[in-house]
Design a protein around this motif. Structure first.
Motif, PDB file in Angstrom:
ATOM      1  N   GLU A  23      28.130  51.294  29.064  1.00  0.00           N
ATOM      2  CA  GLU A  23      29.081  52.343  28.667  1.00  0.00           C
ATOM      3  C   GLU A  23      29.419  53.249  29.849  1.00  0.00           C
ATOM      4  O   GLU A  23      30.573  53.655  30.013  1.00  0.00           O
ATOM      5  N   ALA A  24      28.437  53.557  30.684  1.00  0.00           N
ATOM      6  CA  ALA A  24      28.698  54.363  31.885  1.00  0.00           C
ATOM      7  C   ALA A  24      29.640  53.606  32.818  1.00  0.00           C
ATOM      8  O   ALA A  24      30.555  54.199  33.407  1.00  0.00           O
ATOM      9  N   ALA A  25      29.430  52.303  32.948  1.00  0.00           N
ATOM     10  CA  ALA A  25      30.302  51.477  33.776  1.00  0.00           C
ATOM     11  C   ALA A  25      31.727  51.481  33.229  1.00  0.00           C
ATOM     12  O   ALA A  25      32.690  51.571  33.995  1.00  0.00           O
ATOM     13  N   ARG A  26      31.860  51.396  31.930  1.00  0.00           N
ATOM     14  CA  ARG A  26      33.180  51.418  31.288  1.00  0.00           C
ATOM     15  C   ARG A  26      33.940  52.693  31.645  1.00  0.00           C
ATOM     16  O   ARG A  26      35.123  52.661  31.993  1.00  0.00           O
ATOM     17  N   ILE A  27      33.267  53.820  31.592  1.00  0.00           N
ATOM     18  CA  ILE A  27      33.898  55.112  31.903  1.00  0.00           C
ATOM     19  C   ILE A  27      34.363  55.143  33.360  1.00  0.00           C
ATOM     20  O   ILE A  27      35.472  55.582  33.658  1.00  0.00           O
ATOM     21  N   ILE A  28      33.525  54.646  34.269  1.00  0.00           N
ATOM     22  CA  ILE A  28      33.878  54.617  35.687  1.00  0.00           C
ATOM     23  C   ILE A  28      35.092  53.717  35.924  1.00  0.00           C
ATOM     24  O   ILE A  28      36.017  54.082  36.643  1.00  0.00           O
ATOM     25  N   ILE A  29      35.109  52.543  35.317  1.00  0.00           N
ATOM     26  CA  ILE A  29      36.227  51.603  35.489  1.00  0.00           C
ATOM     27  C   ILE A  29      37.537  52.237  35.033  1.00  0.00           C
ATOM     28  O   ILE A  29      38.545  52.188  35.735  1.00  0.00           O
ATOM     29  N   LEU A  30      37.518  52.855  33.867  1.00  0.00           N
ATOM     30  CA  LEU A  30      38.738  53.477  33.343  1.00  0.00           C
ATOM     31  C   LEU A  30      39.197  54.643  34.209  1.00  0.00           C
ATOM     32  O   LEU A  30      40.396  54.897  34.334  1.00  0.00           O
ATOM     33  N   LYS A  31      38.255  55.329  34.836  1.00  0.00           N
ATOM     34  CA  LYS A  31      38.601  56.451  35.718  1.00  0.00           C
ATOM     35  C   LYS A  31      39.155  55.955  37.051  1.00  0.00           C
ATOM     36  O   LYS A  31      40.119  56.511  37.566  1.00  0.00           O
ATOM     37  N   ASN A  33      40.574  53.032  37.819  1.00  0.00           N
ATOM     38  CA  ASN A  33      41.848  52.317  37.738  1.00  0.00           C
ATOM     39  C   ASN A  33      42.523  52.708  36.429  1.00  0.00           C
ATOM     40  O   ASN A  33      42.283  52.097  35.389  1.00  0.00           O
ATOM     41  N   PRO A  34      43.381  53.733  36.466  1.00  0.00           N
ATOM     42  CA  PRO A  34      44.035  54.202  35.243  1.00  0.00           C
ATOM     43  C   PRO A  34      45.004  53.192  34.626  1.00  0.00           C
ATOM     44  O   PRO A  34      45.474  53.405  33.510  1.00  0.00           O
ATOM     45  N   LEU A  35      45.280  52.092  35.315  1.00  0.00           N
ATOM     46  CA  LEU A  35      46.137  51.052  34.746  1.00  0.00           C
ATOM     47  C   LEU A  35      45.385  50.178  33.748  1.00  0.00           C
ATOM     48  O   LEU A  35      45.993  49.460  32.958  1.00  0.00           O
ATOM     49  N   ILE A  36      44.042  50.221  33.786  1.00  0.00           N
ATOM     50  CA  ILE A  36      43.227  49.463  32.833  1.00  0.00           C
ATOM     51  C   ILE A  36      43.316  50.158  31.473  1.00  0.00           C
ATOM     52  O   ILE A  36      43.061  51.350  31.367  1.00  0.00           O
ATOM     53  N   ILE A  37      43.688  49.399  30.447  1.00  0.00           N
ATOM     54  CA  ILE A  37      43.745  49.987  29.109  1.00  0.00           C
ATOM     55  C   ILE A  37      42.680  49.404  28.187  1.00  0.00           C
ATOM     56  O   ILE A  37      42.455  49.924  27.102  1.00  0.00           O
ATOM     57  N   TRP A  38      42.025  48.335  28.647  1.00  0.00           N
ATOM     58  CA  TRP A  38      41.015  47.703  27.801  1.00  0.00           C
ATOM     59  C   TRP A  38      39.839  47.283  28.658  1.00  0.00           C
ATOM     60  O   TRP A  38      39.909  46.305  29.399  1.00  0.00           O
ATOM     61  N   ALA A  39      38.738  48.040  28.578  1.00  0.00           N
ATOM     62  CA  ALA A  39      37.491  47.705  29.257  1.00  0.00           C
ATOM     63  C   ALA A  39      36.481  47.445  28.149  1.00  0.00           C
ATOM     64  O   ALA A  39      35.989  48.376  27.516  1.00  0.00           O
ATOM     65  N   LYS A  40      36.194  46.194  27.893  1.00  0.00           N
ATOM     66  CA  LYS A  40      35.390  45.775  26.740  1.00  0.00           C
ATOM     67  C   LYS A  40      33.987  45.355  27.176  1.00  0.00           C
ATOM     68  O   LYS A  40      33.834  44.525  28.056  1.00  0.00           O
ATOM     69  N   ILE A  41      32.982  45.950  26.547  1.00  0.00           N
ATOM     70  CA  ILE A  41      31.592  45.594  26.804  1.00  0.00           C
ATOM     71  C   ILE A  41      31.226  44.420  25.899  1.00  0.00           C
ATOM     72  O   ILE A  41      31.403  44.487  24.688  1.00  0.00           O
ATOM     73  N   ILE A  42      30.719  43.350  26.525  1.00  0.00           N
ATOM     74  CA  ILE A  42      30.367  42.143  25.772  1.00  0.00           C
ATOM     75  C   ILE A  42      29.039  41.575  26.285  1.00  0.00           C
ATOM     76  O   ILE A  42      28.665  41.813  27.433  1.00  0.00           O
ATOM     77  N   PRO A  43      28.336  40.807  25.452  1.00  0.00           N
ATOM     78  CA  PRO A  43      27.107  40.144  25.919  1.00  0.00           C
ATOM     79  C   PRO A  43      27.420  39.175  27.059  1.00  0.00           C
ATOM     80  O   PRO A  43      28.509  38.585  27.118  1.00  0.00           O
ATOM     81  N   LEU A  44      26.464  38.991  27.939  1.00  0.00           N
ATOM     82  CA  LEU A  44      26.628  38.170  29.137  1.00  0.00           C
ATOM     83  C   LEU A  44      27.181  36.779  28.845  1.00  0.00           C
ATOM     84  O   LEU A  44      28.066  36.294  29.537  1.00  0.00           O
ATOM     85  N   VAL A  57      39.416  44.461  31.518  1.00  0.00           N
ATOM     86  CA  VAL A  57      38.174  44.165  32.225  1.00  0.00           C
ATOM     87  C   VAL A  57      37.116  43.817  31.186  1.00  0.00           C
ATOM     88  O   VAL A  57      36.923  44.544  30.215  1.00  0.00           O
ATOM     89  N   TRP A  58      36.445  42.683  31.372  1.00  0.00           N
ATOM     90  CA  TRP A  58      35.291  42.335  30.558  1.00  0.00           C
ATOM     91  C   TRP A  58      34.065  42.881  31.278  1.00  0.00           C
ATOM     92  O   TRP A  58      33.844  42.577  32.456  1.00  0.00           O
ATOM     93  N   ILE A  59      33.247  43.662  30.586  1.00  0.00           N
ATOM     94  CA  ILE A  59      32.008  44.192  31.159  1.00  0.00           C
ATOM     95  C   ILE A  59      30.866  43.438  30.499  1.00  0.00           C
ATOM     96  O   ILE A  59      30.520  43.685  29.341  1.00  0.00           O
ATOM     97  N   ARG A  60      30.293  42.494  31.229  1.00  0.00           N
ATOM     98  CA  ARG A  60      29.237  41.636  30.674  1.00  0.00           C
ATOM     99  C   ARG A  60      27.877  42.300  30.892  1.00  0.00           C
ATOM    100  O   ARG A  60      27.516  42.628  32.017  1.00  0.00           O
TER     101      ARG A  60
END
Length: 74
Positions: A23-31, A33-44, A57-60
């Motif tokens: 979740e911390a990574a998701r916040i950083i990614i969205l900050k 690159n403001p063009l990212i509208i979907w940063a989804k956390i998923i199992p590896l 962005v898929w966050i595995r």
């Protein structure tokens, strides 16, 4: 038309987030690159669609919720 990372704008990969809480990574990614509208956390090992989307962005994460693979756009 097939797209690739060269076509997309802004930051494209976040190797520095390996081992960080998902979740911390998701916040950083969205900050970063403001063009990212979907940063989804998923199992590896989750299977995902193979279409390439510059604004996604898929966050595995592993079983502890830590980033286990470098997040990249697509």
């Amino acid at each position: 038309m097939a797209y690739s990372a060269e076509f997309c704008q802004g930051k494209k990969a976040w190797p520095e987030l390996l081992g960080m809480d998902g979740e911390a990574a998701r916040i950083i990614i969205l900050k970063e690159n403001p063009l990212i509208i979907w940063a989804k956390i998923i199992p590896l090992n989750r299977i995902v669609t193979m279409d390439y989307i510059c604004r996604r962005v898929w966050i595995r994460v592993d079983c502890q919720g830590k980033v286990a693979k470098v997040p990249v756009i697509g």
